[in-house]
Design a protein around this motif. Sequence first.
Motif, PDB file in Angstrom:
ATOM      1  N   PRO A 129       0.705  -1.218  -0.004  1.00 51.59           N
ATOM      2  CA  PRO A 129       0.000  -0.082  -0.092  1.00 51.59           C
ATOM      3  C   PRO A 129       0.877   1.272   0.190  1.00 51.59           C
ATOM      4  CG  PRO A 129       0.089  -0.985   2.146  1.00 51.59           C
ATOM      5  CD  PRO A 129       0.820  -1.981   1.276  1.00 51.59           C
ATOM      6  N   HIS A 130       2.009   1.233   0.182  1.00 46.51           N
ATOM      7  CA  HIS A 130       3.099   2.176   0.107  1.00 46.51           C
ATOM      8  C   HIS A 130       4.636   2.040  -0.086  1.00 46.51           C
ATOM      9  CE1 HIS A 130       3.233   2.054   4.622  1.00 46.51           C
ATOM     10  NE2 HIS A 130       3.670   0.964   4.368  1.00 46.51           N
ATOM     11  N   THR A 131       5.434   2.643  -0.433  1.00 49.66           N
ATOM     12  CA  THR A 131       6.673   2.251  -0.782  1.00 49.66           C
ATOM     13  C   THR A 131       7.564   2.051   0.464  1.00 49.66           C
ATOM     14  OG1 THR A 131       7.040   4.879  -1.313  1.00 49.66           O
ATOM     15  CG2 THR A 131       6.937   3.333  -3.183  1.00 49.66           C
ATOM     16  N   SER A 132       6.779   2.552   1.539  1.00 51.02           N
ATOM     17  CA  SER A 132       7.682   2.513   2.975  1.00 51.02           C
ATOM     18  C   SER A 132       8.056   0.758   3.305  1.00 51.02           C
ATOM     19  CB  SER A 132       6.967   3.094   4.013  1.00 51.02           C
ATOM     20  OG  SER A 132       6.368   4.214   3.849  1.00 51.02           O
ATOM     21  N   SER A 133       7.237   0.030   2.548  1.00 47.89           N
ATOM     22  CA  SER A 133       7.545  -1.448   2.448  1.00 47.89           C
ATOM     23  C   SER A 133       8.998  -1.839   2.081  1.00 47.89           C
ATOM     24  CB  SER A 133       6.577  -2.210   1.758  1.00 47.89           C
ATOM     25  OG  SER A 133       5.332  -1.815   1.866  1.00 47.89           O
TER      26      SER A 133
ATOM     27  N   TYR B  14      -0.831   0.136  -4.053  1.00 48.85           N
ATOM     28  CA  TYR B  14      -2.160  -0.277  -4.190  1.00 48.85           C
ATOM     29  C   TYR B  14      -3.047   0.021  -3.154  1.00 48.85           C
ATOM     30  CZ  TYR B  14       0.143  -2.516  -8.216  1.00 48.85           C
ATOM     31  OH  TYR B  14       0.908  -3.032  -9.290  1.00 48.85           O
ATOM     32  N   ARG B  15      -4.357   0.720  -3.276  1.00 52.51           N
ATOM     33  CA  ARG B  15      -5.272   0.828  -2.124  1.00 52.51           C
ATOM     34  C   ARG B  15      -6.588   0.686  -2.841  1.00 52.51           C
ATOM     35  NH1 ARG B  15      -2.548   5.460   1.470  1.00 52.51           N
ATOM     36  NH2 ARG B  15      -0.414   4.804   1.456  1.00 52.51           N
ATOM     37  N   PRO B  16      -7.463   0.125  -2.111  1.00 43.93           N
ATOM     38  CA  PRO B  16      -8.901   0.006  -2.604  1.00 43.93           C
ATOM     39  C   PRO B  16      -9.584   1.450  -2.614  1.00 43.93           C
ATOM     40  CG  PRO B  16      -8.771  -1.132  -0.586  1.00 43.93           C
ATOM     41  CD  PRO B  16      -7.355  -0.541  -0.852  1.00 43.93           C
TER      42      PRO B  16
ATOM     43  N   HIS C 260       1.515   5.901  -7.736  1.00 41.29           N
ATOM     44  CA  HIS C 260       3.007   5.579  -7.708  1.00 41.29           C
ATOM     45  C   HIS C 260       3.433   6.638  -6.400  1.00 41.29           C
ATOM     46  CE1 HIS C 260       2.073   4.572 -11.663  1.00 41.29           C
ATOM     47  NE2 HIS C 260       3.216   3.807 -11.789  1.00 41.29           N
ATOM     48  N   GLN C 261       4.500   6.087  -5.553  1.00 46.64           N
ATOM     49  CA  GLN C 261       5.120   6.865  -4.675  1.00 46.64           C
ATOM     50  C   GLN C 261       6.773   6.779  -4.820  1.00 46.64           C
ATOM     51  OE1 GLN C 261       3.894   5.336  -0.747  1.00 46.64           O
ATOM     52  NE2 GLN C 261       2.295   6.926  -0.766  1.00 46.64           N
ATOM     53  N   PHE C 262       7.257   7.637  -4.257  1.00 42.25           N
ATOM     54  CA  PHE C 262       8.729   7.479  -4.260  1.00 42.25           C
ATOM     55  C   PHE C 262       9.106   7.784  -2.709  1.00 42.25           C
ATOM     56  CE2 PHE C 262      10.036  12.266  -4.400  1.00 42.25           C
ATOM     57  CZ  PHE C 262       8.916  13.008  -4.662  1.00 42.25           C
TER      58      PHE C 262
ATOM     59  N   PHE D 276       6.086   5.081  11.882  1.00 40.51           N
ATOM     60  CA  PHE D 276       7.411   4.610  11.539  1.00 40.51           C
ATOM     61  C   PHE D 276       8.459   5.775  11.600  1.00 40.51           C
ATOM     62  CE2 PHE D 276       5.693   6.040   7.404  1.00 40.51           C
ATOM     63  CZ  PHE D 276       4.472   5.442   7.363  1.00 40.51           C
ATOM     64  N   THR D 277       8.034   6.948  12.100  1.00 35.99           N
ATOM     65  CA  THR D 277       8.969   8.180  12.183  1.00 35.99           C
ATOM     66  C   THR D 277       8.730   8.733  13.580  1.00 35.99           C
ATOM     67  OG1 THR D 277       7.552   9.435  10.673  1.00 35.99           O
ATOM     68  CG2 THR D 277       9.577   8.617   9.812  1.00 35.99           C
ATOM     69  N   GLU D 278       9.761   9.184  14.073  1.00 38.89           N
ATOM     70  CA  GLU D 278       9.610  10.389  15.210  1.00 38.89           C
ATOM     71  C   GLU D 278      10.701  11.167  15.332  1.00 38.89           C
ATOM     72  OE1 GLU D 278       7.063  10.626  17.310  1.00 38.89           O
ATOM     73  OE2 GLU D 278       8.114  12.099  18.301  1.00 38.89           O
TER      74      GLU D 278
ATOM     75  N   SER E  66       6.869  12.736   6.010  1.00 40.15           N
ATOM     76  CA  SER E  66       8.476  12.407   6.228  1.00 40.15           C
ATOM     77  C   SER E  66       8.709  12.446   7.655  1.00 40.15           C
ATOM     78  CB  SER E  66       9.189  13.652   5.719  1.00 40.15           C
ATOM     79  OG  SER E  66       8.989  14.819   6.350  1.00 40.15           O
ATOM     80  N   GLY E  67       9.949  12.239   8.151  1.00 36.25           N
ATOM     81  CA  GLY E  67      10.278  12.238   9.571  1.00 36.25           C
ATOM     82  C   GLY E  67      11.558  11.660   9.679  1.00 36.25           C
ATOM     83  N   MET E  68      12.092  11.551  11.138  1.00 34.58           N
ATOM     84  CA  MET E  68      13.017  10.797  11.559  1.00 34.58           C
ATOM     85  C   MET E  68      12.717   9.208  11.625  1.00 34.58           C
ATOM     86  SD  MET E  68      15.316  13.121  11.001  1.00 34.58           S
ATOM     87  CE  MET E  68      16.679  12.273  11.705  1.00 34.58           C
TER      88      MET E  68
ATOM     89  N   ALA F  35      13.433   9.725   6.501  1.00 32.75           N
ATOM     90  CA  ALA F  35      12.699   8.960   5.560  1.00 32.75           C
ATOM     91  C   ALA F  35      11.535   9.920   4.848  1.00 32.75           C
ATOM     92  CB  ALA F  35      12.078   7.800   5.846  1.00 32.75           C
ATOM     93  N   PHE F  36      11.146   9.663   3.668  1.00 32.78           N
ATOM     94  CA  PHE F  36       9.816  10.437   3.268  1.00 32.78           C
ATOM     95  C   PHE F  36       9.148   9.367   2.074  1.00 32.78           C
ATOM     96  CE2 PHE F  36      11.917  11.644  -0.834  1.00 32.78           C
ATOM     97  CZ  PHE F  36      13.471  11.564  -0.246  1.00 32.78           C
ATOM     98  N   GLY F  37       7.950   9.764   1.997  1.00 30.71           N
ATOM     99  CA  GLY F  37       7.298   9.230   1.005  1.00 30.71           C
ATOM    100  C   GLY F  37       6.067   9.926   0.371  1.00 30.71           C
TER     101      GLY F  37
HETATM  102  N1  DAH Z   1       3.840   5.766   3.727  1.00 24.13           N
HETATM  103  C1  DAH Z   1       3.162   6.815   4.146  1.00 24.13           C
HETATM  104  C2  DAH Z   1       1.942   6.935   3.253  1.00 24.13           C
HETATM  105  O1  DAH Z   1       1.971   6.227   2.286  1.00 24.13           O
HETATM  106  C3  DAH Z   1       4.024   8.098   3.650  1.00 24.13           C
HETATM  107  C4  DAH Z   1       5.267   8.292   4.491  1.00 24.13           C
HETATM  108  C5  DAH Z   1       5.313   8.986   5.506  1.00 24.13           C
HETATM  109  C6  DAH Z   1       6.479   7.792   4.141  1.00 24.13           C
HETATM  110  C7  DAH Z   1       6.315   9.305   6.376  1.00 24.13           C
HETATM  111  C8  DAH Z   1       7.543   7.879   4.868  1.00 24.13           C
HETATM  112  C9  DAH Z   1       7.471   8.944   6.285  1.00 24.13           C
HETATM  113  O2  DAH Z   1       8.946   7.503   4.602  1.00 24.13           O
HETATM  114  O3  DAH Z   1       8.868   8.946   6.805  1.00 24.13           O
HETATM  115  O4  DAH Z   1       1.016   7.648   3.512  1.00 24.13           O
END
Ligand code: DAH
Length: 343
Positions: free
Chosen positions: A171-175, A199-201, A212-214, A255-257, A287-289, A309-311
């Motif tokens: 559901p996100h590139t964070s995987s 992918y999300r429904p 798409h995400q980066f 996943f970030t703080e 995004s976040g630490m 990280a950021f997505g």
């Molecule tokens: N994965 C999150 C989403 O799809 C976006 C995201 C947020 C990615 C914070 C990150 C992050 O890497 O640090 O909504």
Amino acid sequence: MEKDLLNIQEDTHKKLKAVKTSQELTALYLSVFGKSGRFAQTAKRIQEIPKDKKKTIGLLVNKVKQTIDDSFDKRKKELMETSIKNKIDVTIPAITPPLGHLHITTLAISEIAKIFERIGFTRVRYPEIDREWYAFESLNMPVNHPARDDFETFFIDAPPFGKLGRLVLSPHTSSGQVREMERMRGIPPIRMINIAKCYRPNWDISHTPMFHQFEGLVIDRGINVTHLKGTFEYFAREFFGPKRKIRLRPFHFQFTEPSFEVDITCDMCGGNGCRLCKEGWLELGGSGMVHPNVLAAGKIDPTLYTGYAFGWGIERTYMMKAGIQIDDLRILYANDIRFLEQF
Ligand code: DAH
């Protein structure tokens, strides 16, 4: 009668040579083979021929007809060829065939990848069909945690696999975060840019079930928020242009703080507020630490290393660059050439 037939043949031959246009050709044809034409009239006389000679004369009639016909065909071809030759003007510019181009999402992906590669990021891709552990648990989102509801997910109908859990459409590139830590065997520095389909429904004017995400991930000793902000400022300058500014807004992600949402000044109004942005800022994404639990899940020692990280969504980010508002985002993937060829 034999003589007459052969005369017609010879005569027609001569006249054919003098013919210059297709109109003349038709006129000559009619004068020979038309109802009252020379050949037709002569051939009629076969009725008066005595029986014993009828067969030979009959054969001659056919042969002469065939010969004259053939020479008409030949002359017709010659005329066509000369007329084509006279008509082709080789100095006229050729008609250029229509040229296609890559889909706007593909163009945006390669541009984004290049911007990050220039400052030492490595582009990677991880499975679109992944395990729950990489999509959630390893990112500090245990089963039943309410934060997981934010990531409505497609599940694959297959048996779960121990700690890795069920199969999901990512559901996100964070995987890719913990997968990248594993690829590096838990040894920083890590500078990844993971660009992939998600992918999300959801299916409405602002959502397509595939998008798409980066995802950026940077881990090393001494990484802090200033690195994160500097990278975003660099990206905004390169992708959106020198005048755009960014800001961080406190937010929450598992996943970030600390976590932030990243905004960029609106291009339409220059940050003063308008119909597109309302208050002068447009939201880029999260995004976040990197949370210590996430580092630990990737076997990286959180007491030695830190990271950010950021997505962000490709479609969204591209639309902000182009300064366009699409009434219905689904048109991006409807394969309508009238829409696609405008870019
Ligand atoms: N994965 C999150 C989403 O799809 C976006 C995201 C947020 C990615 C914070 C990150 C992050 O890497 O640090 O909504």
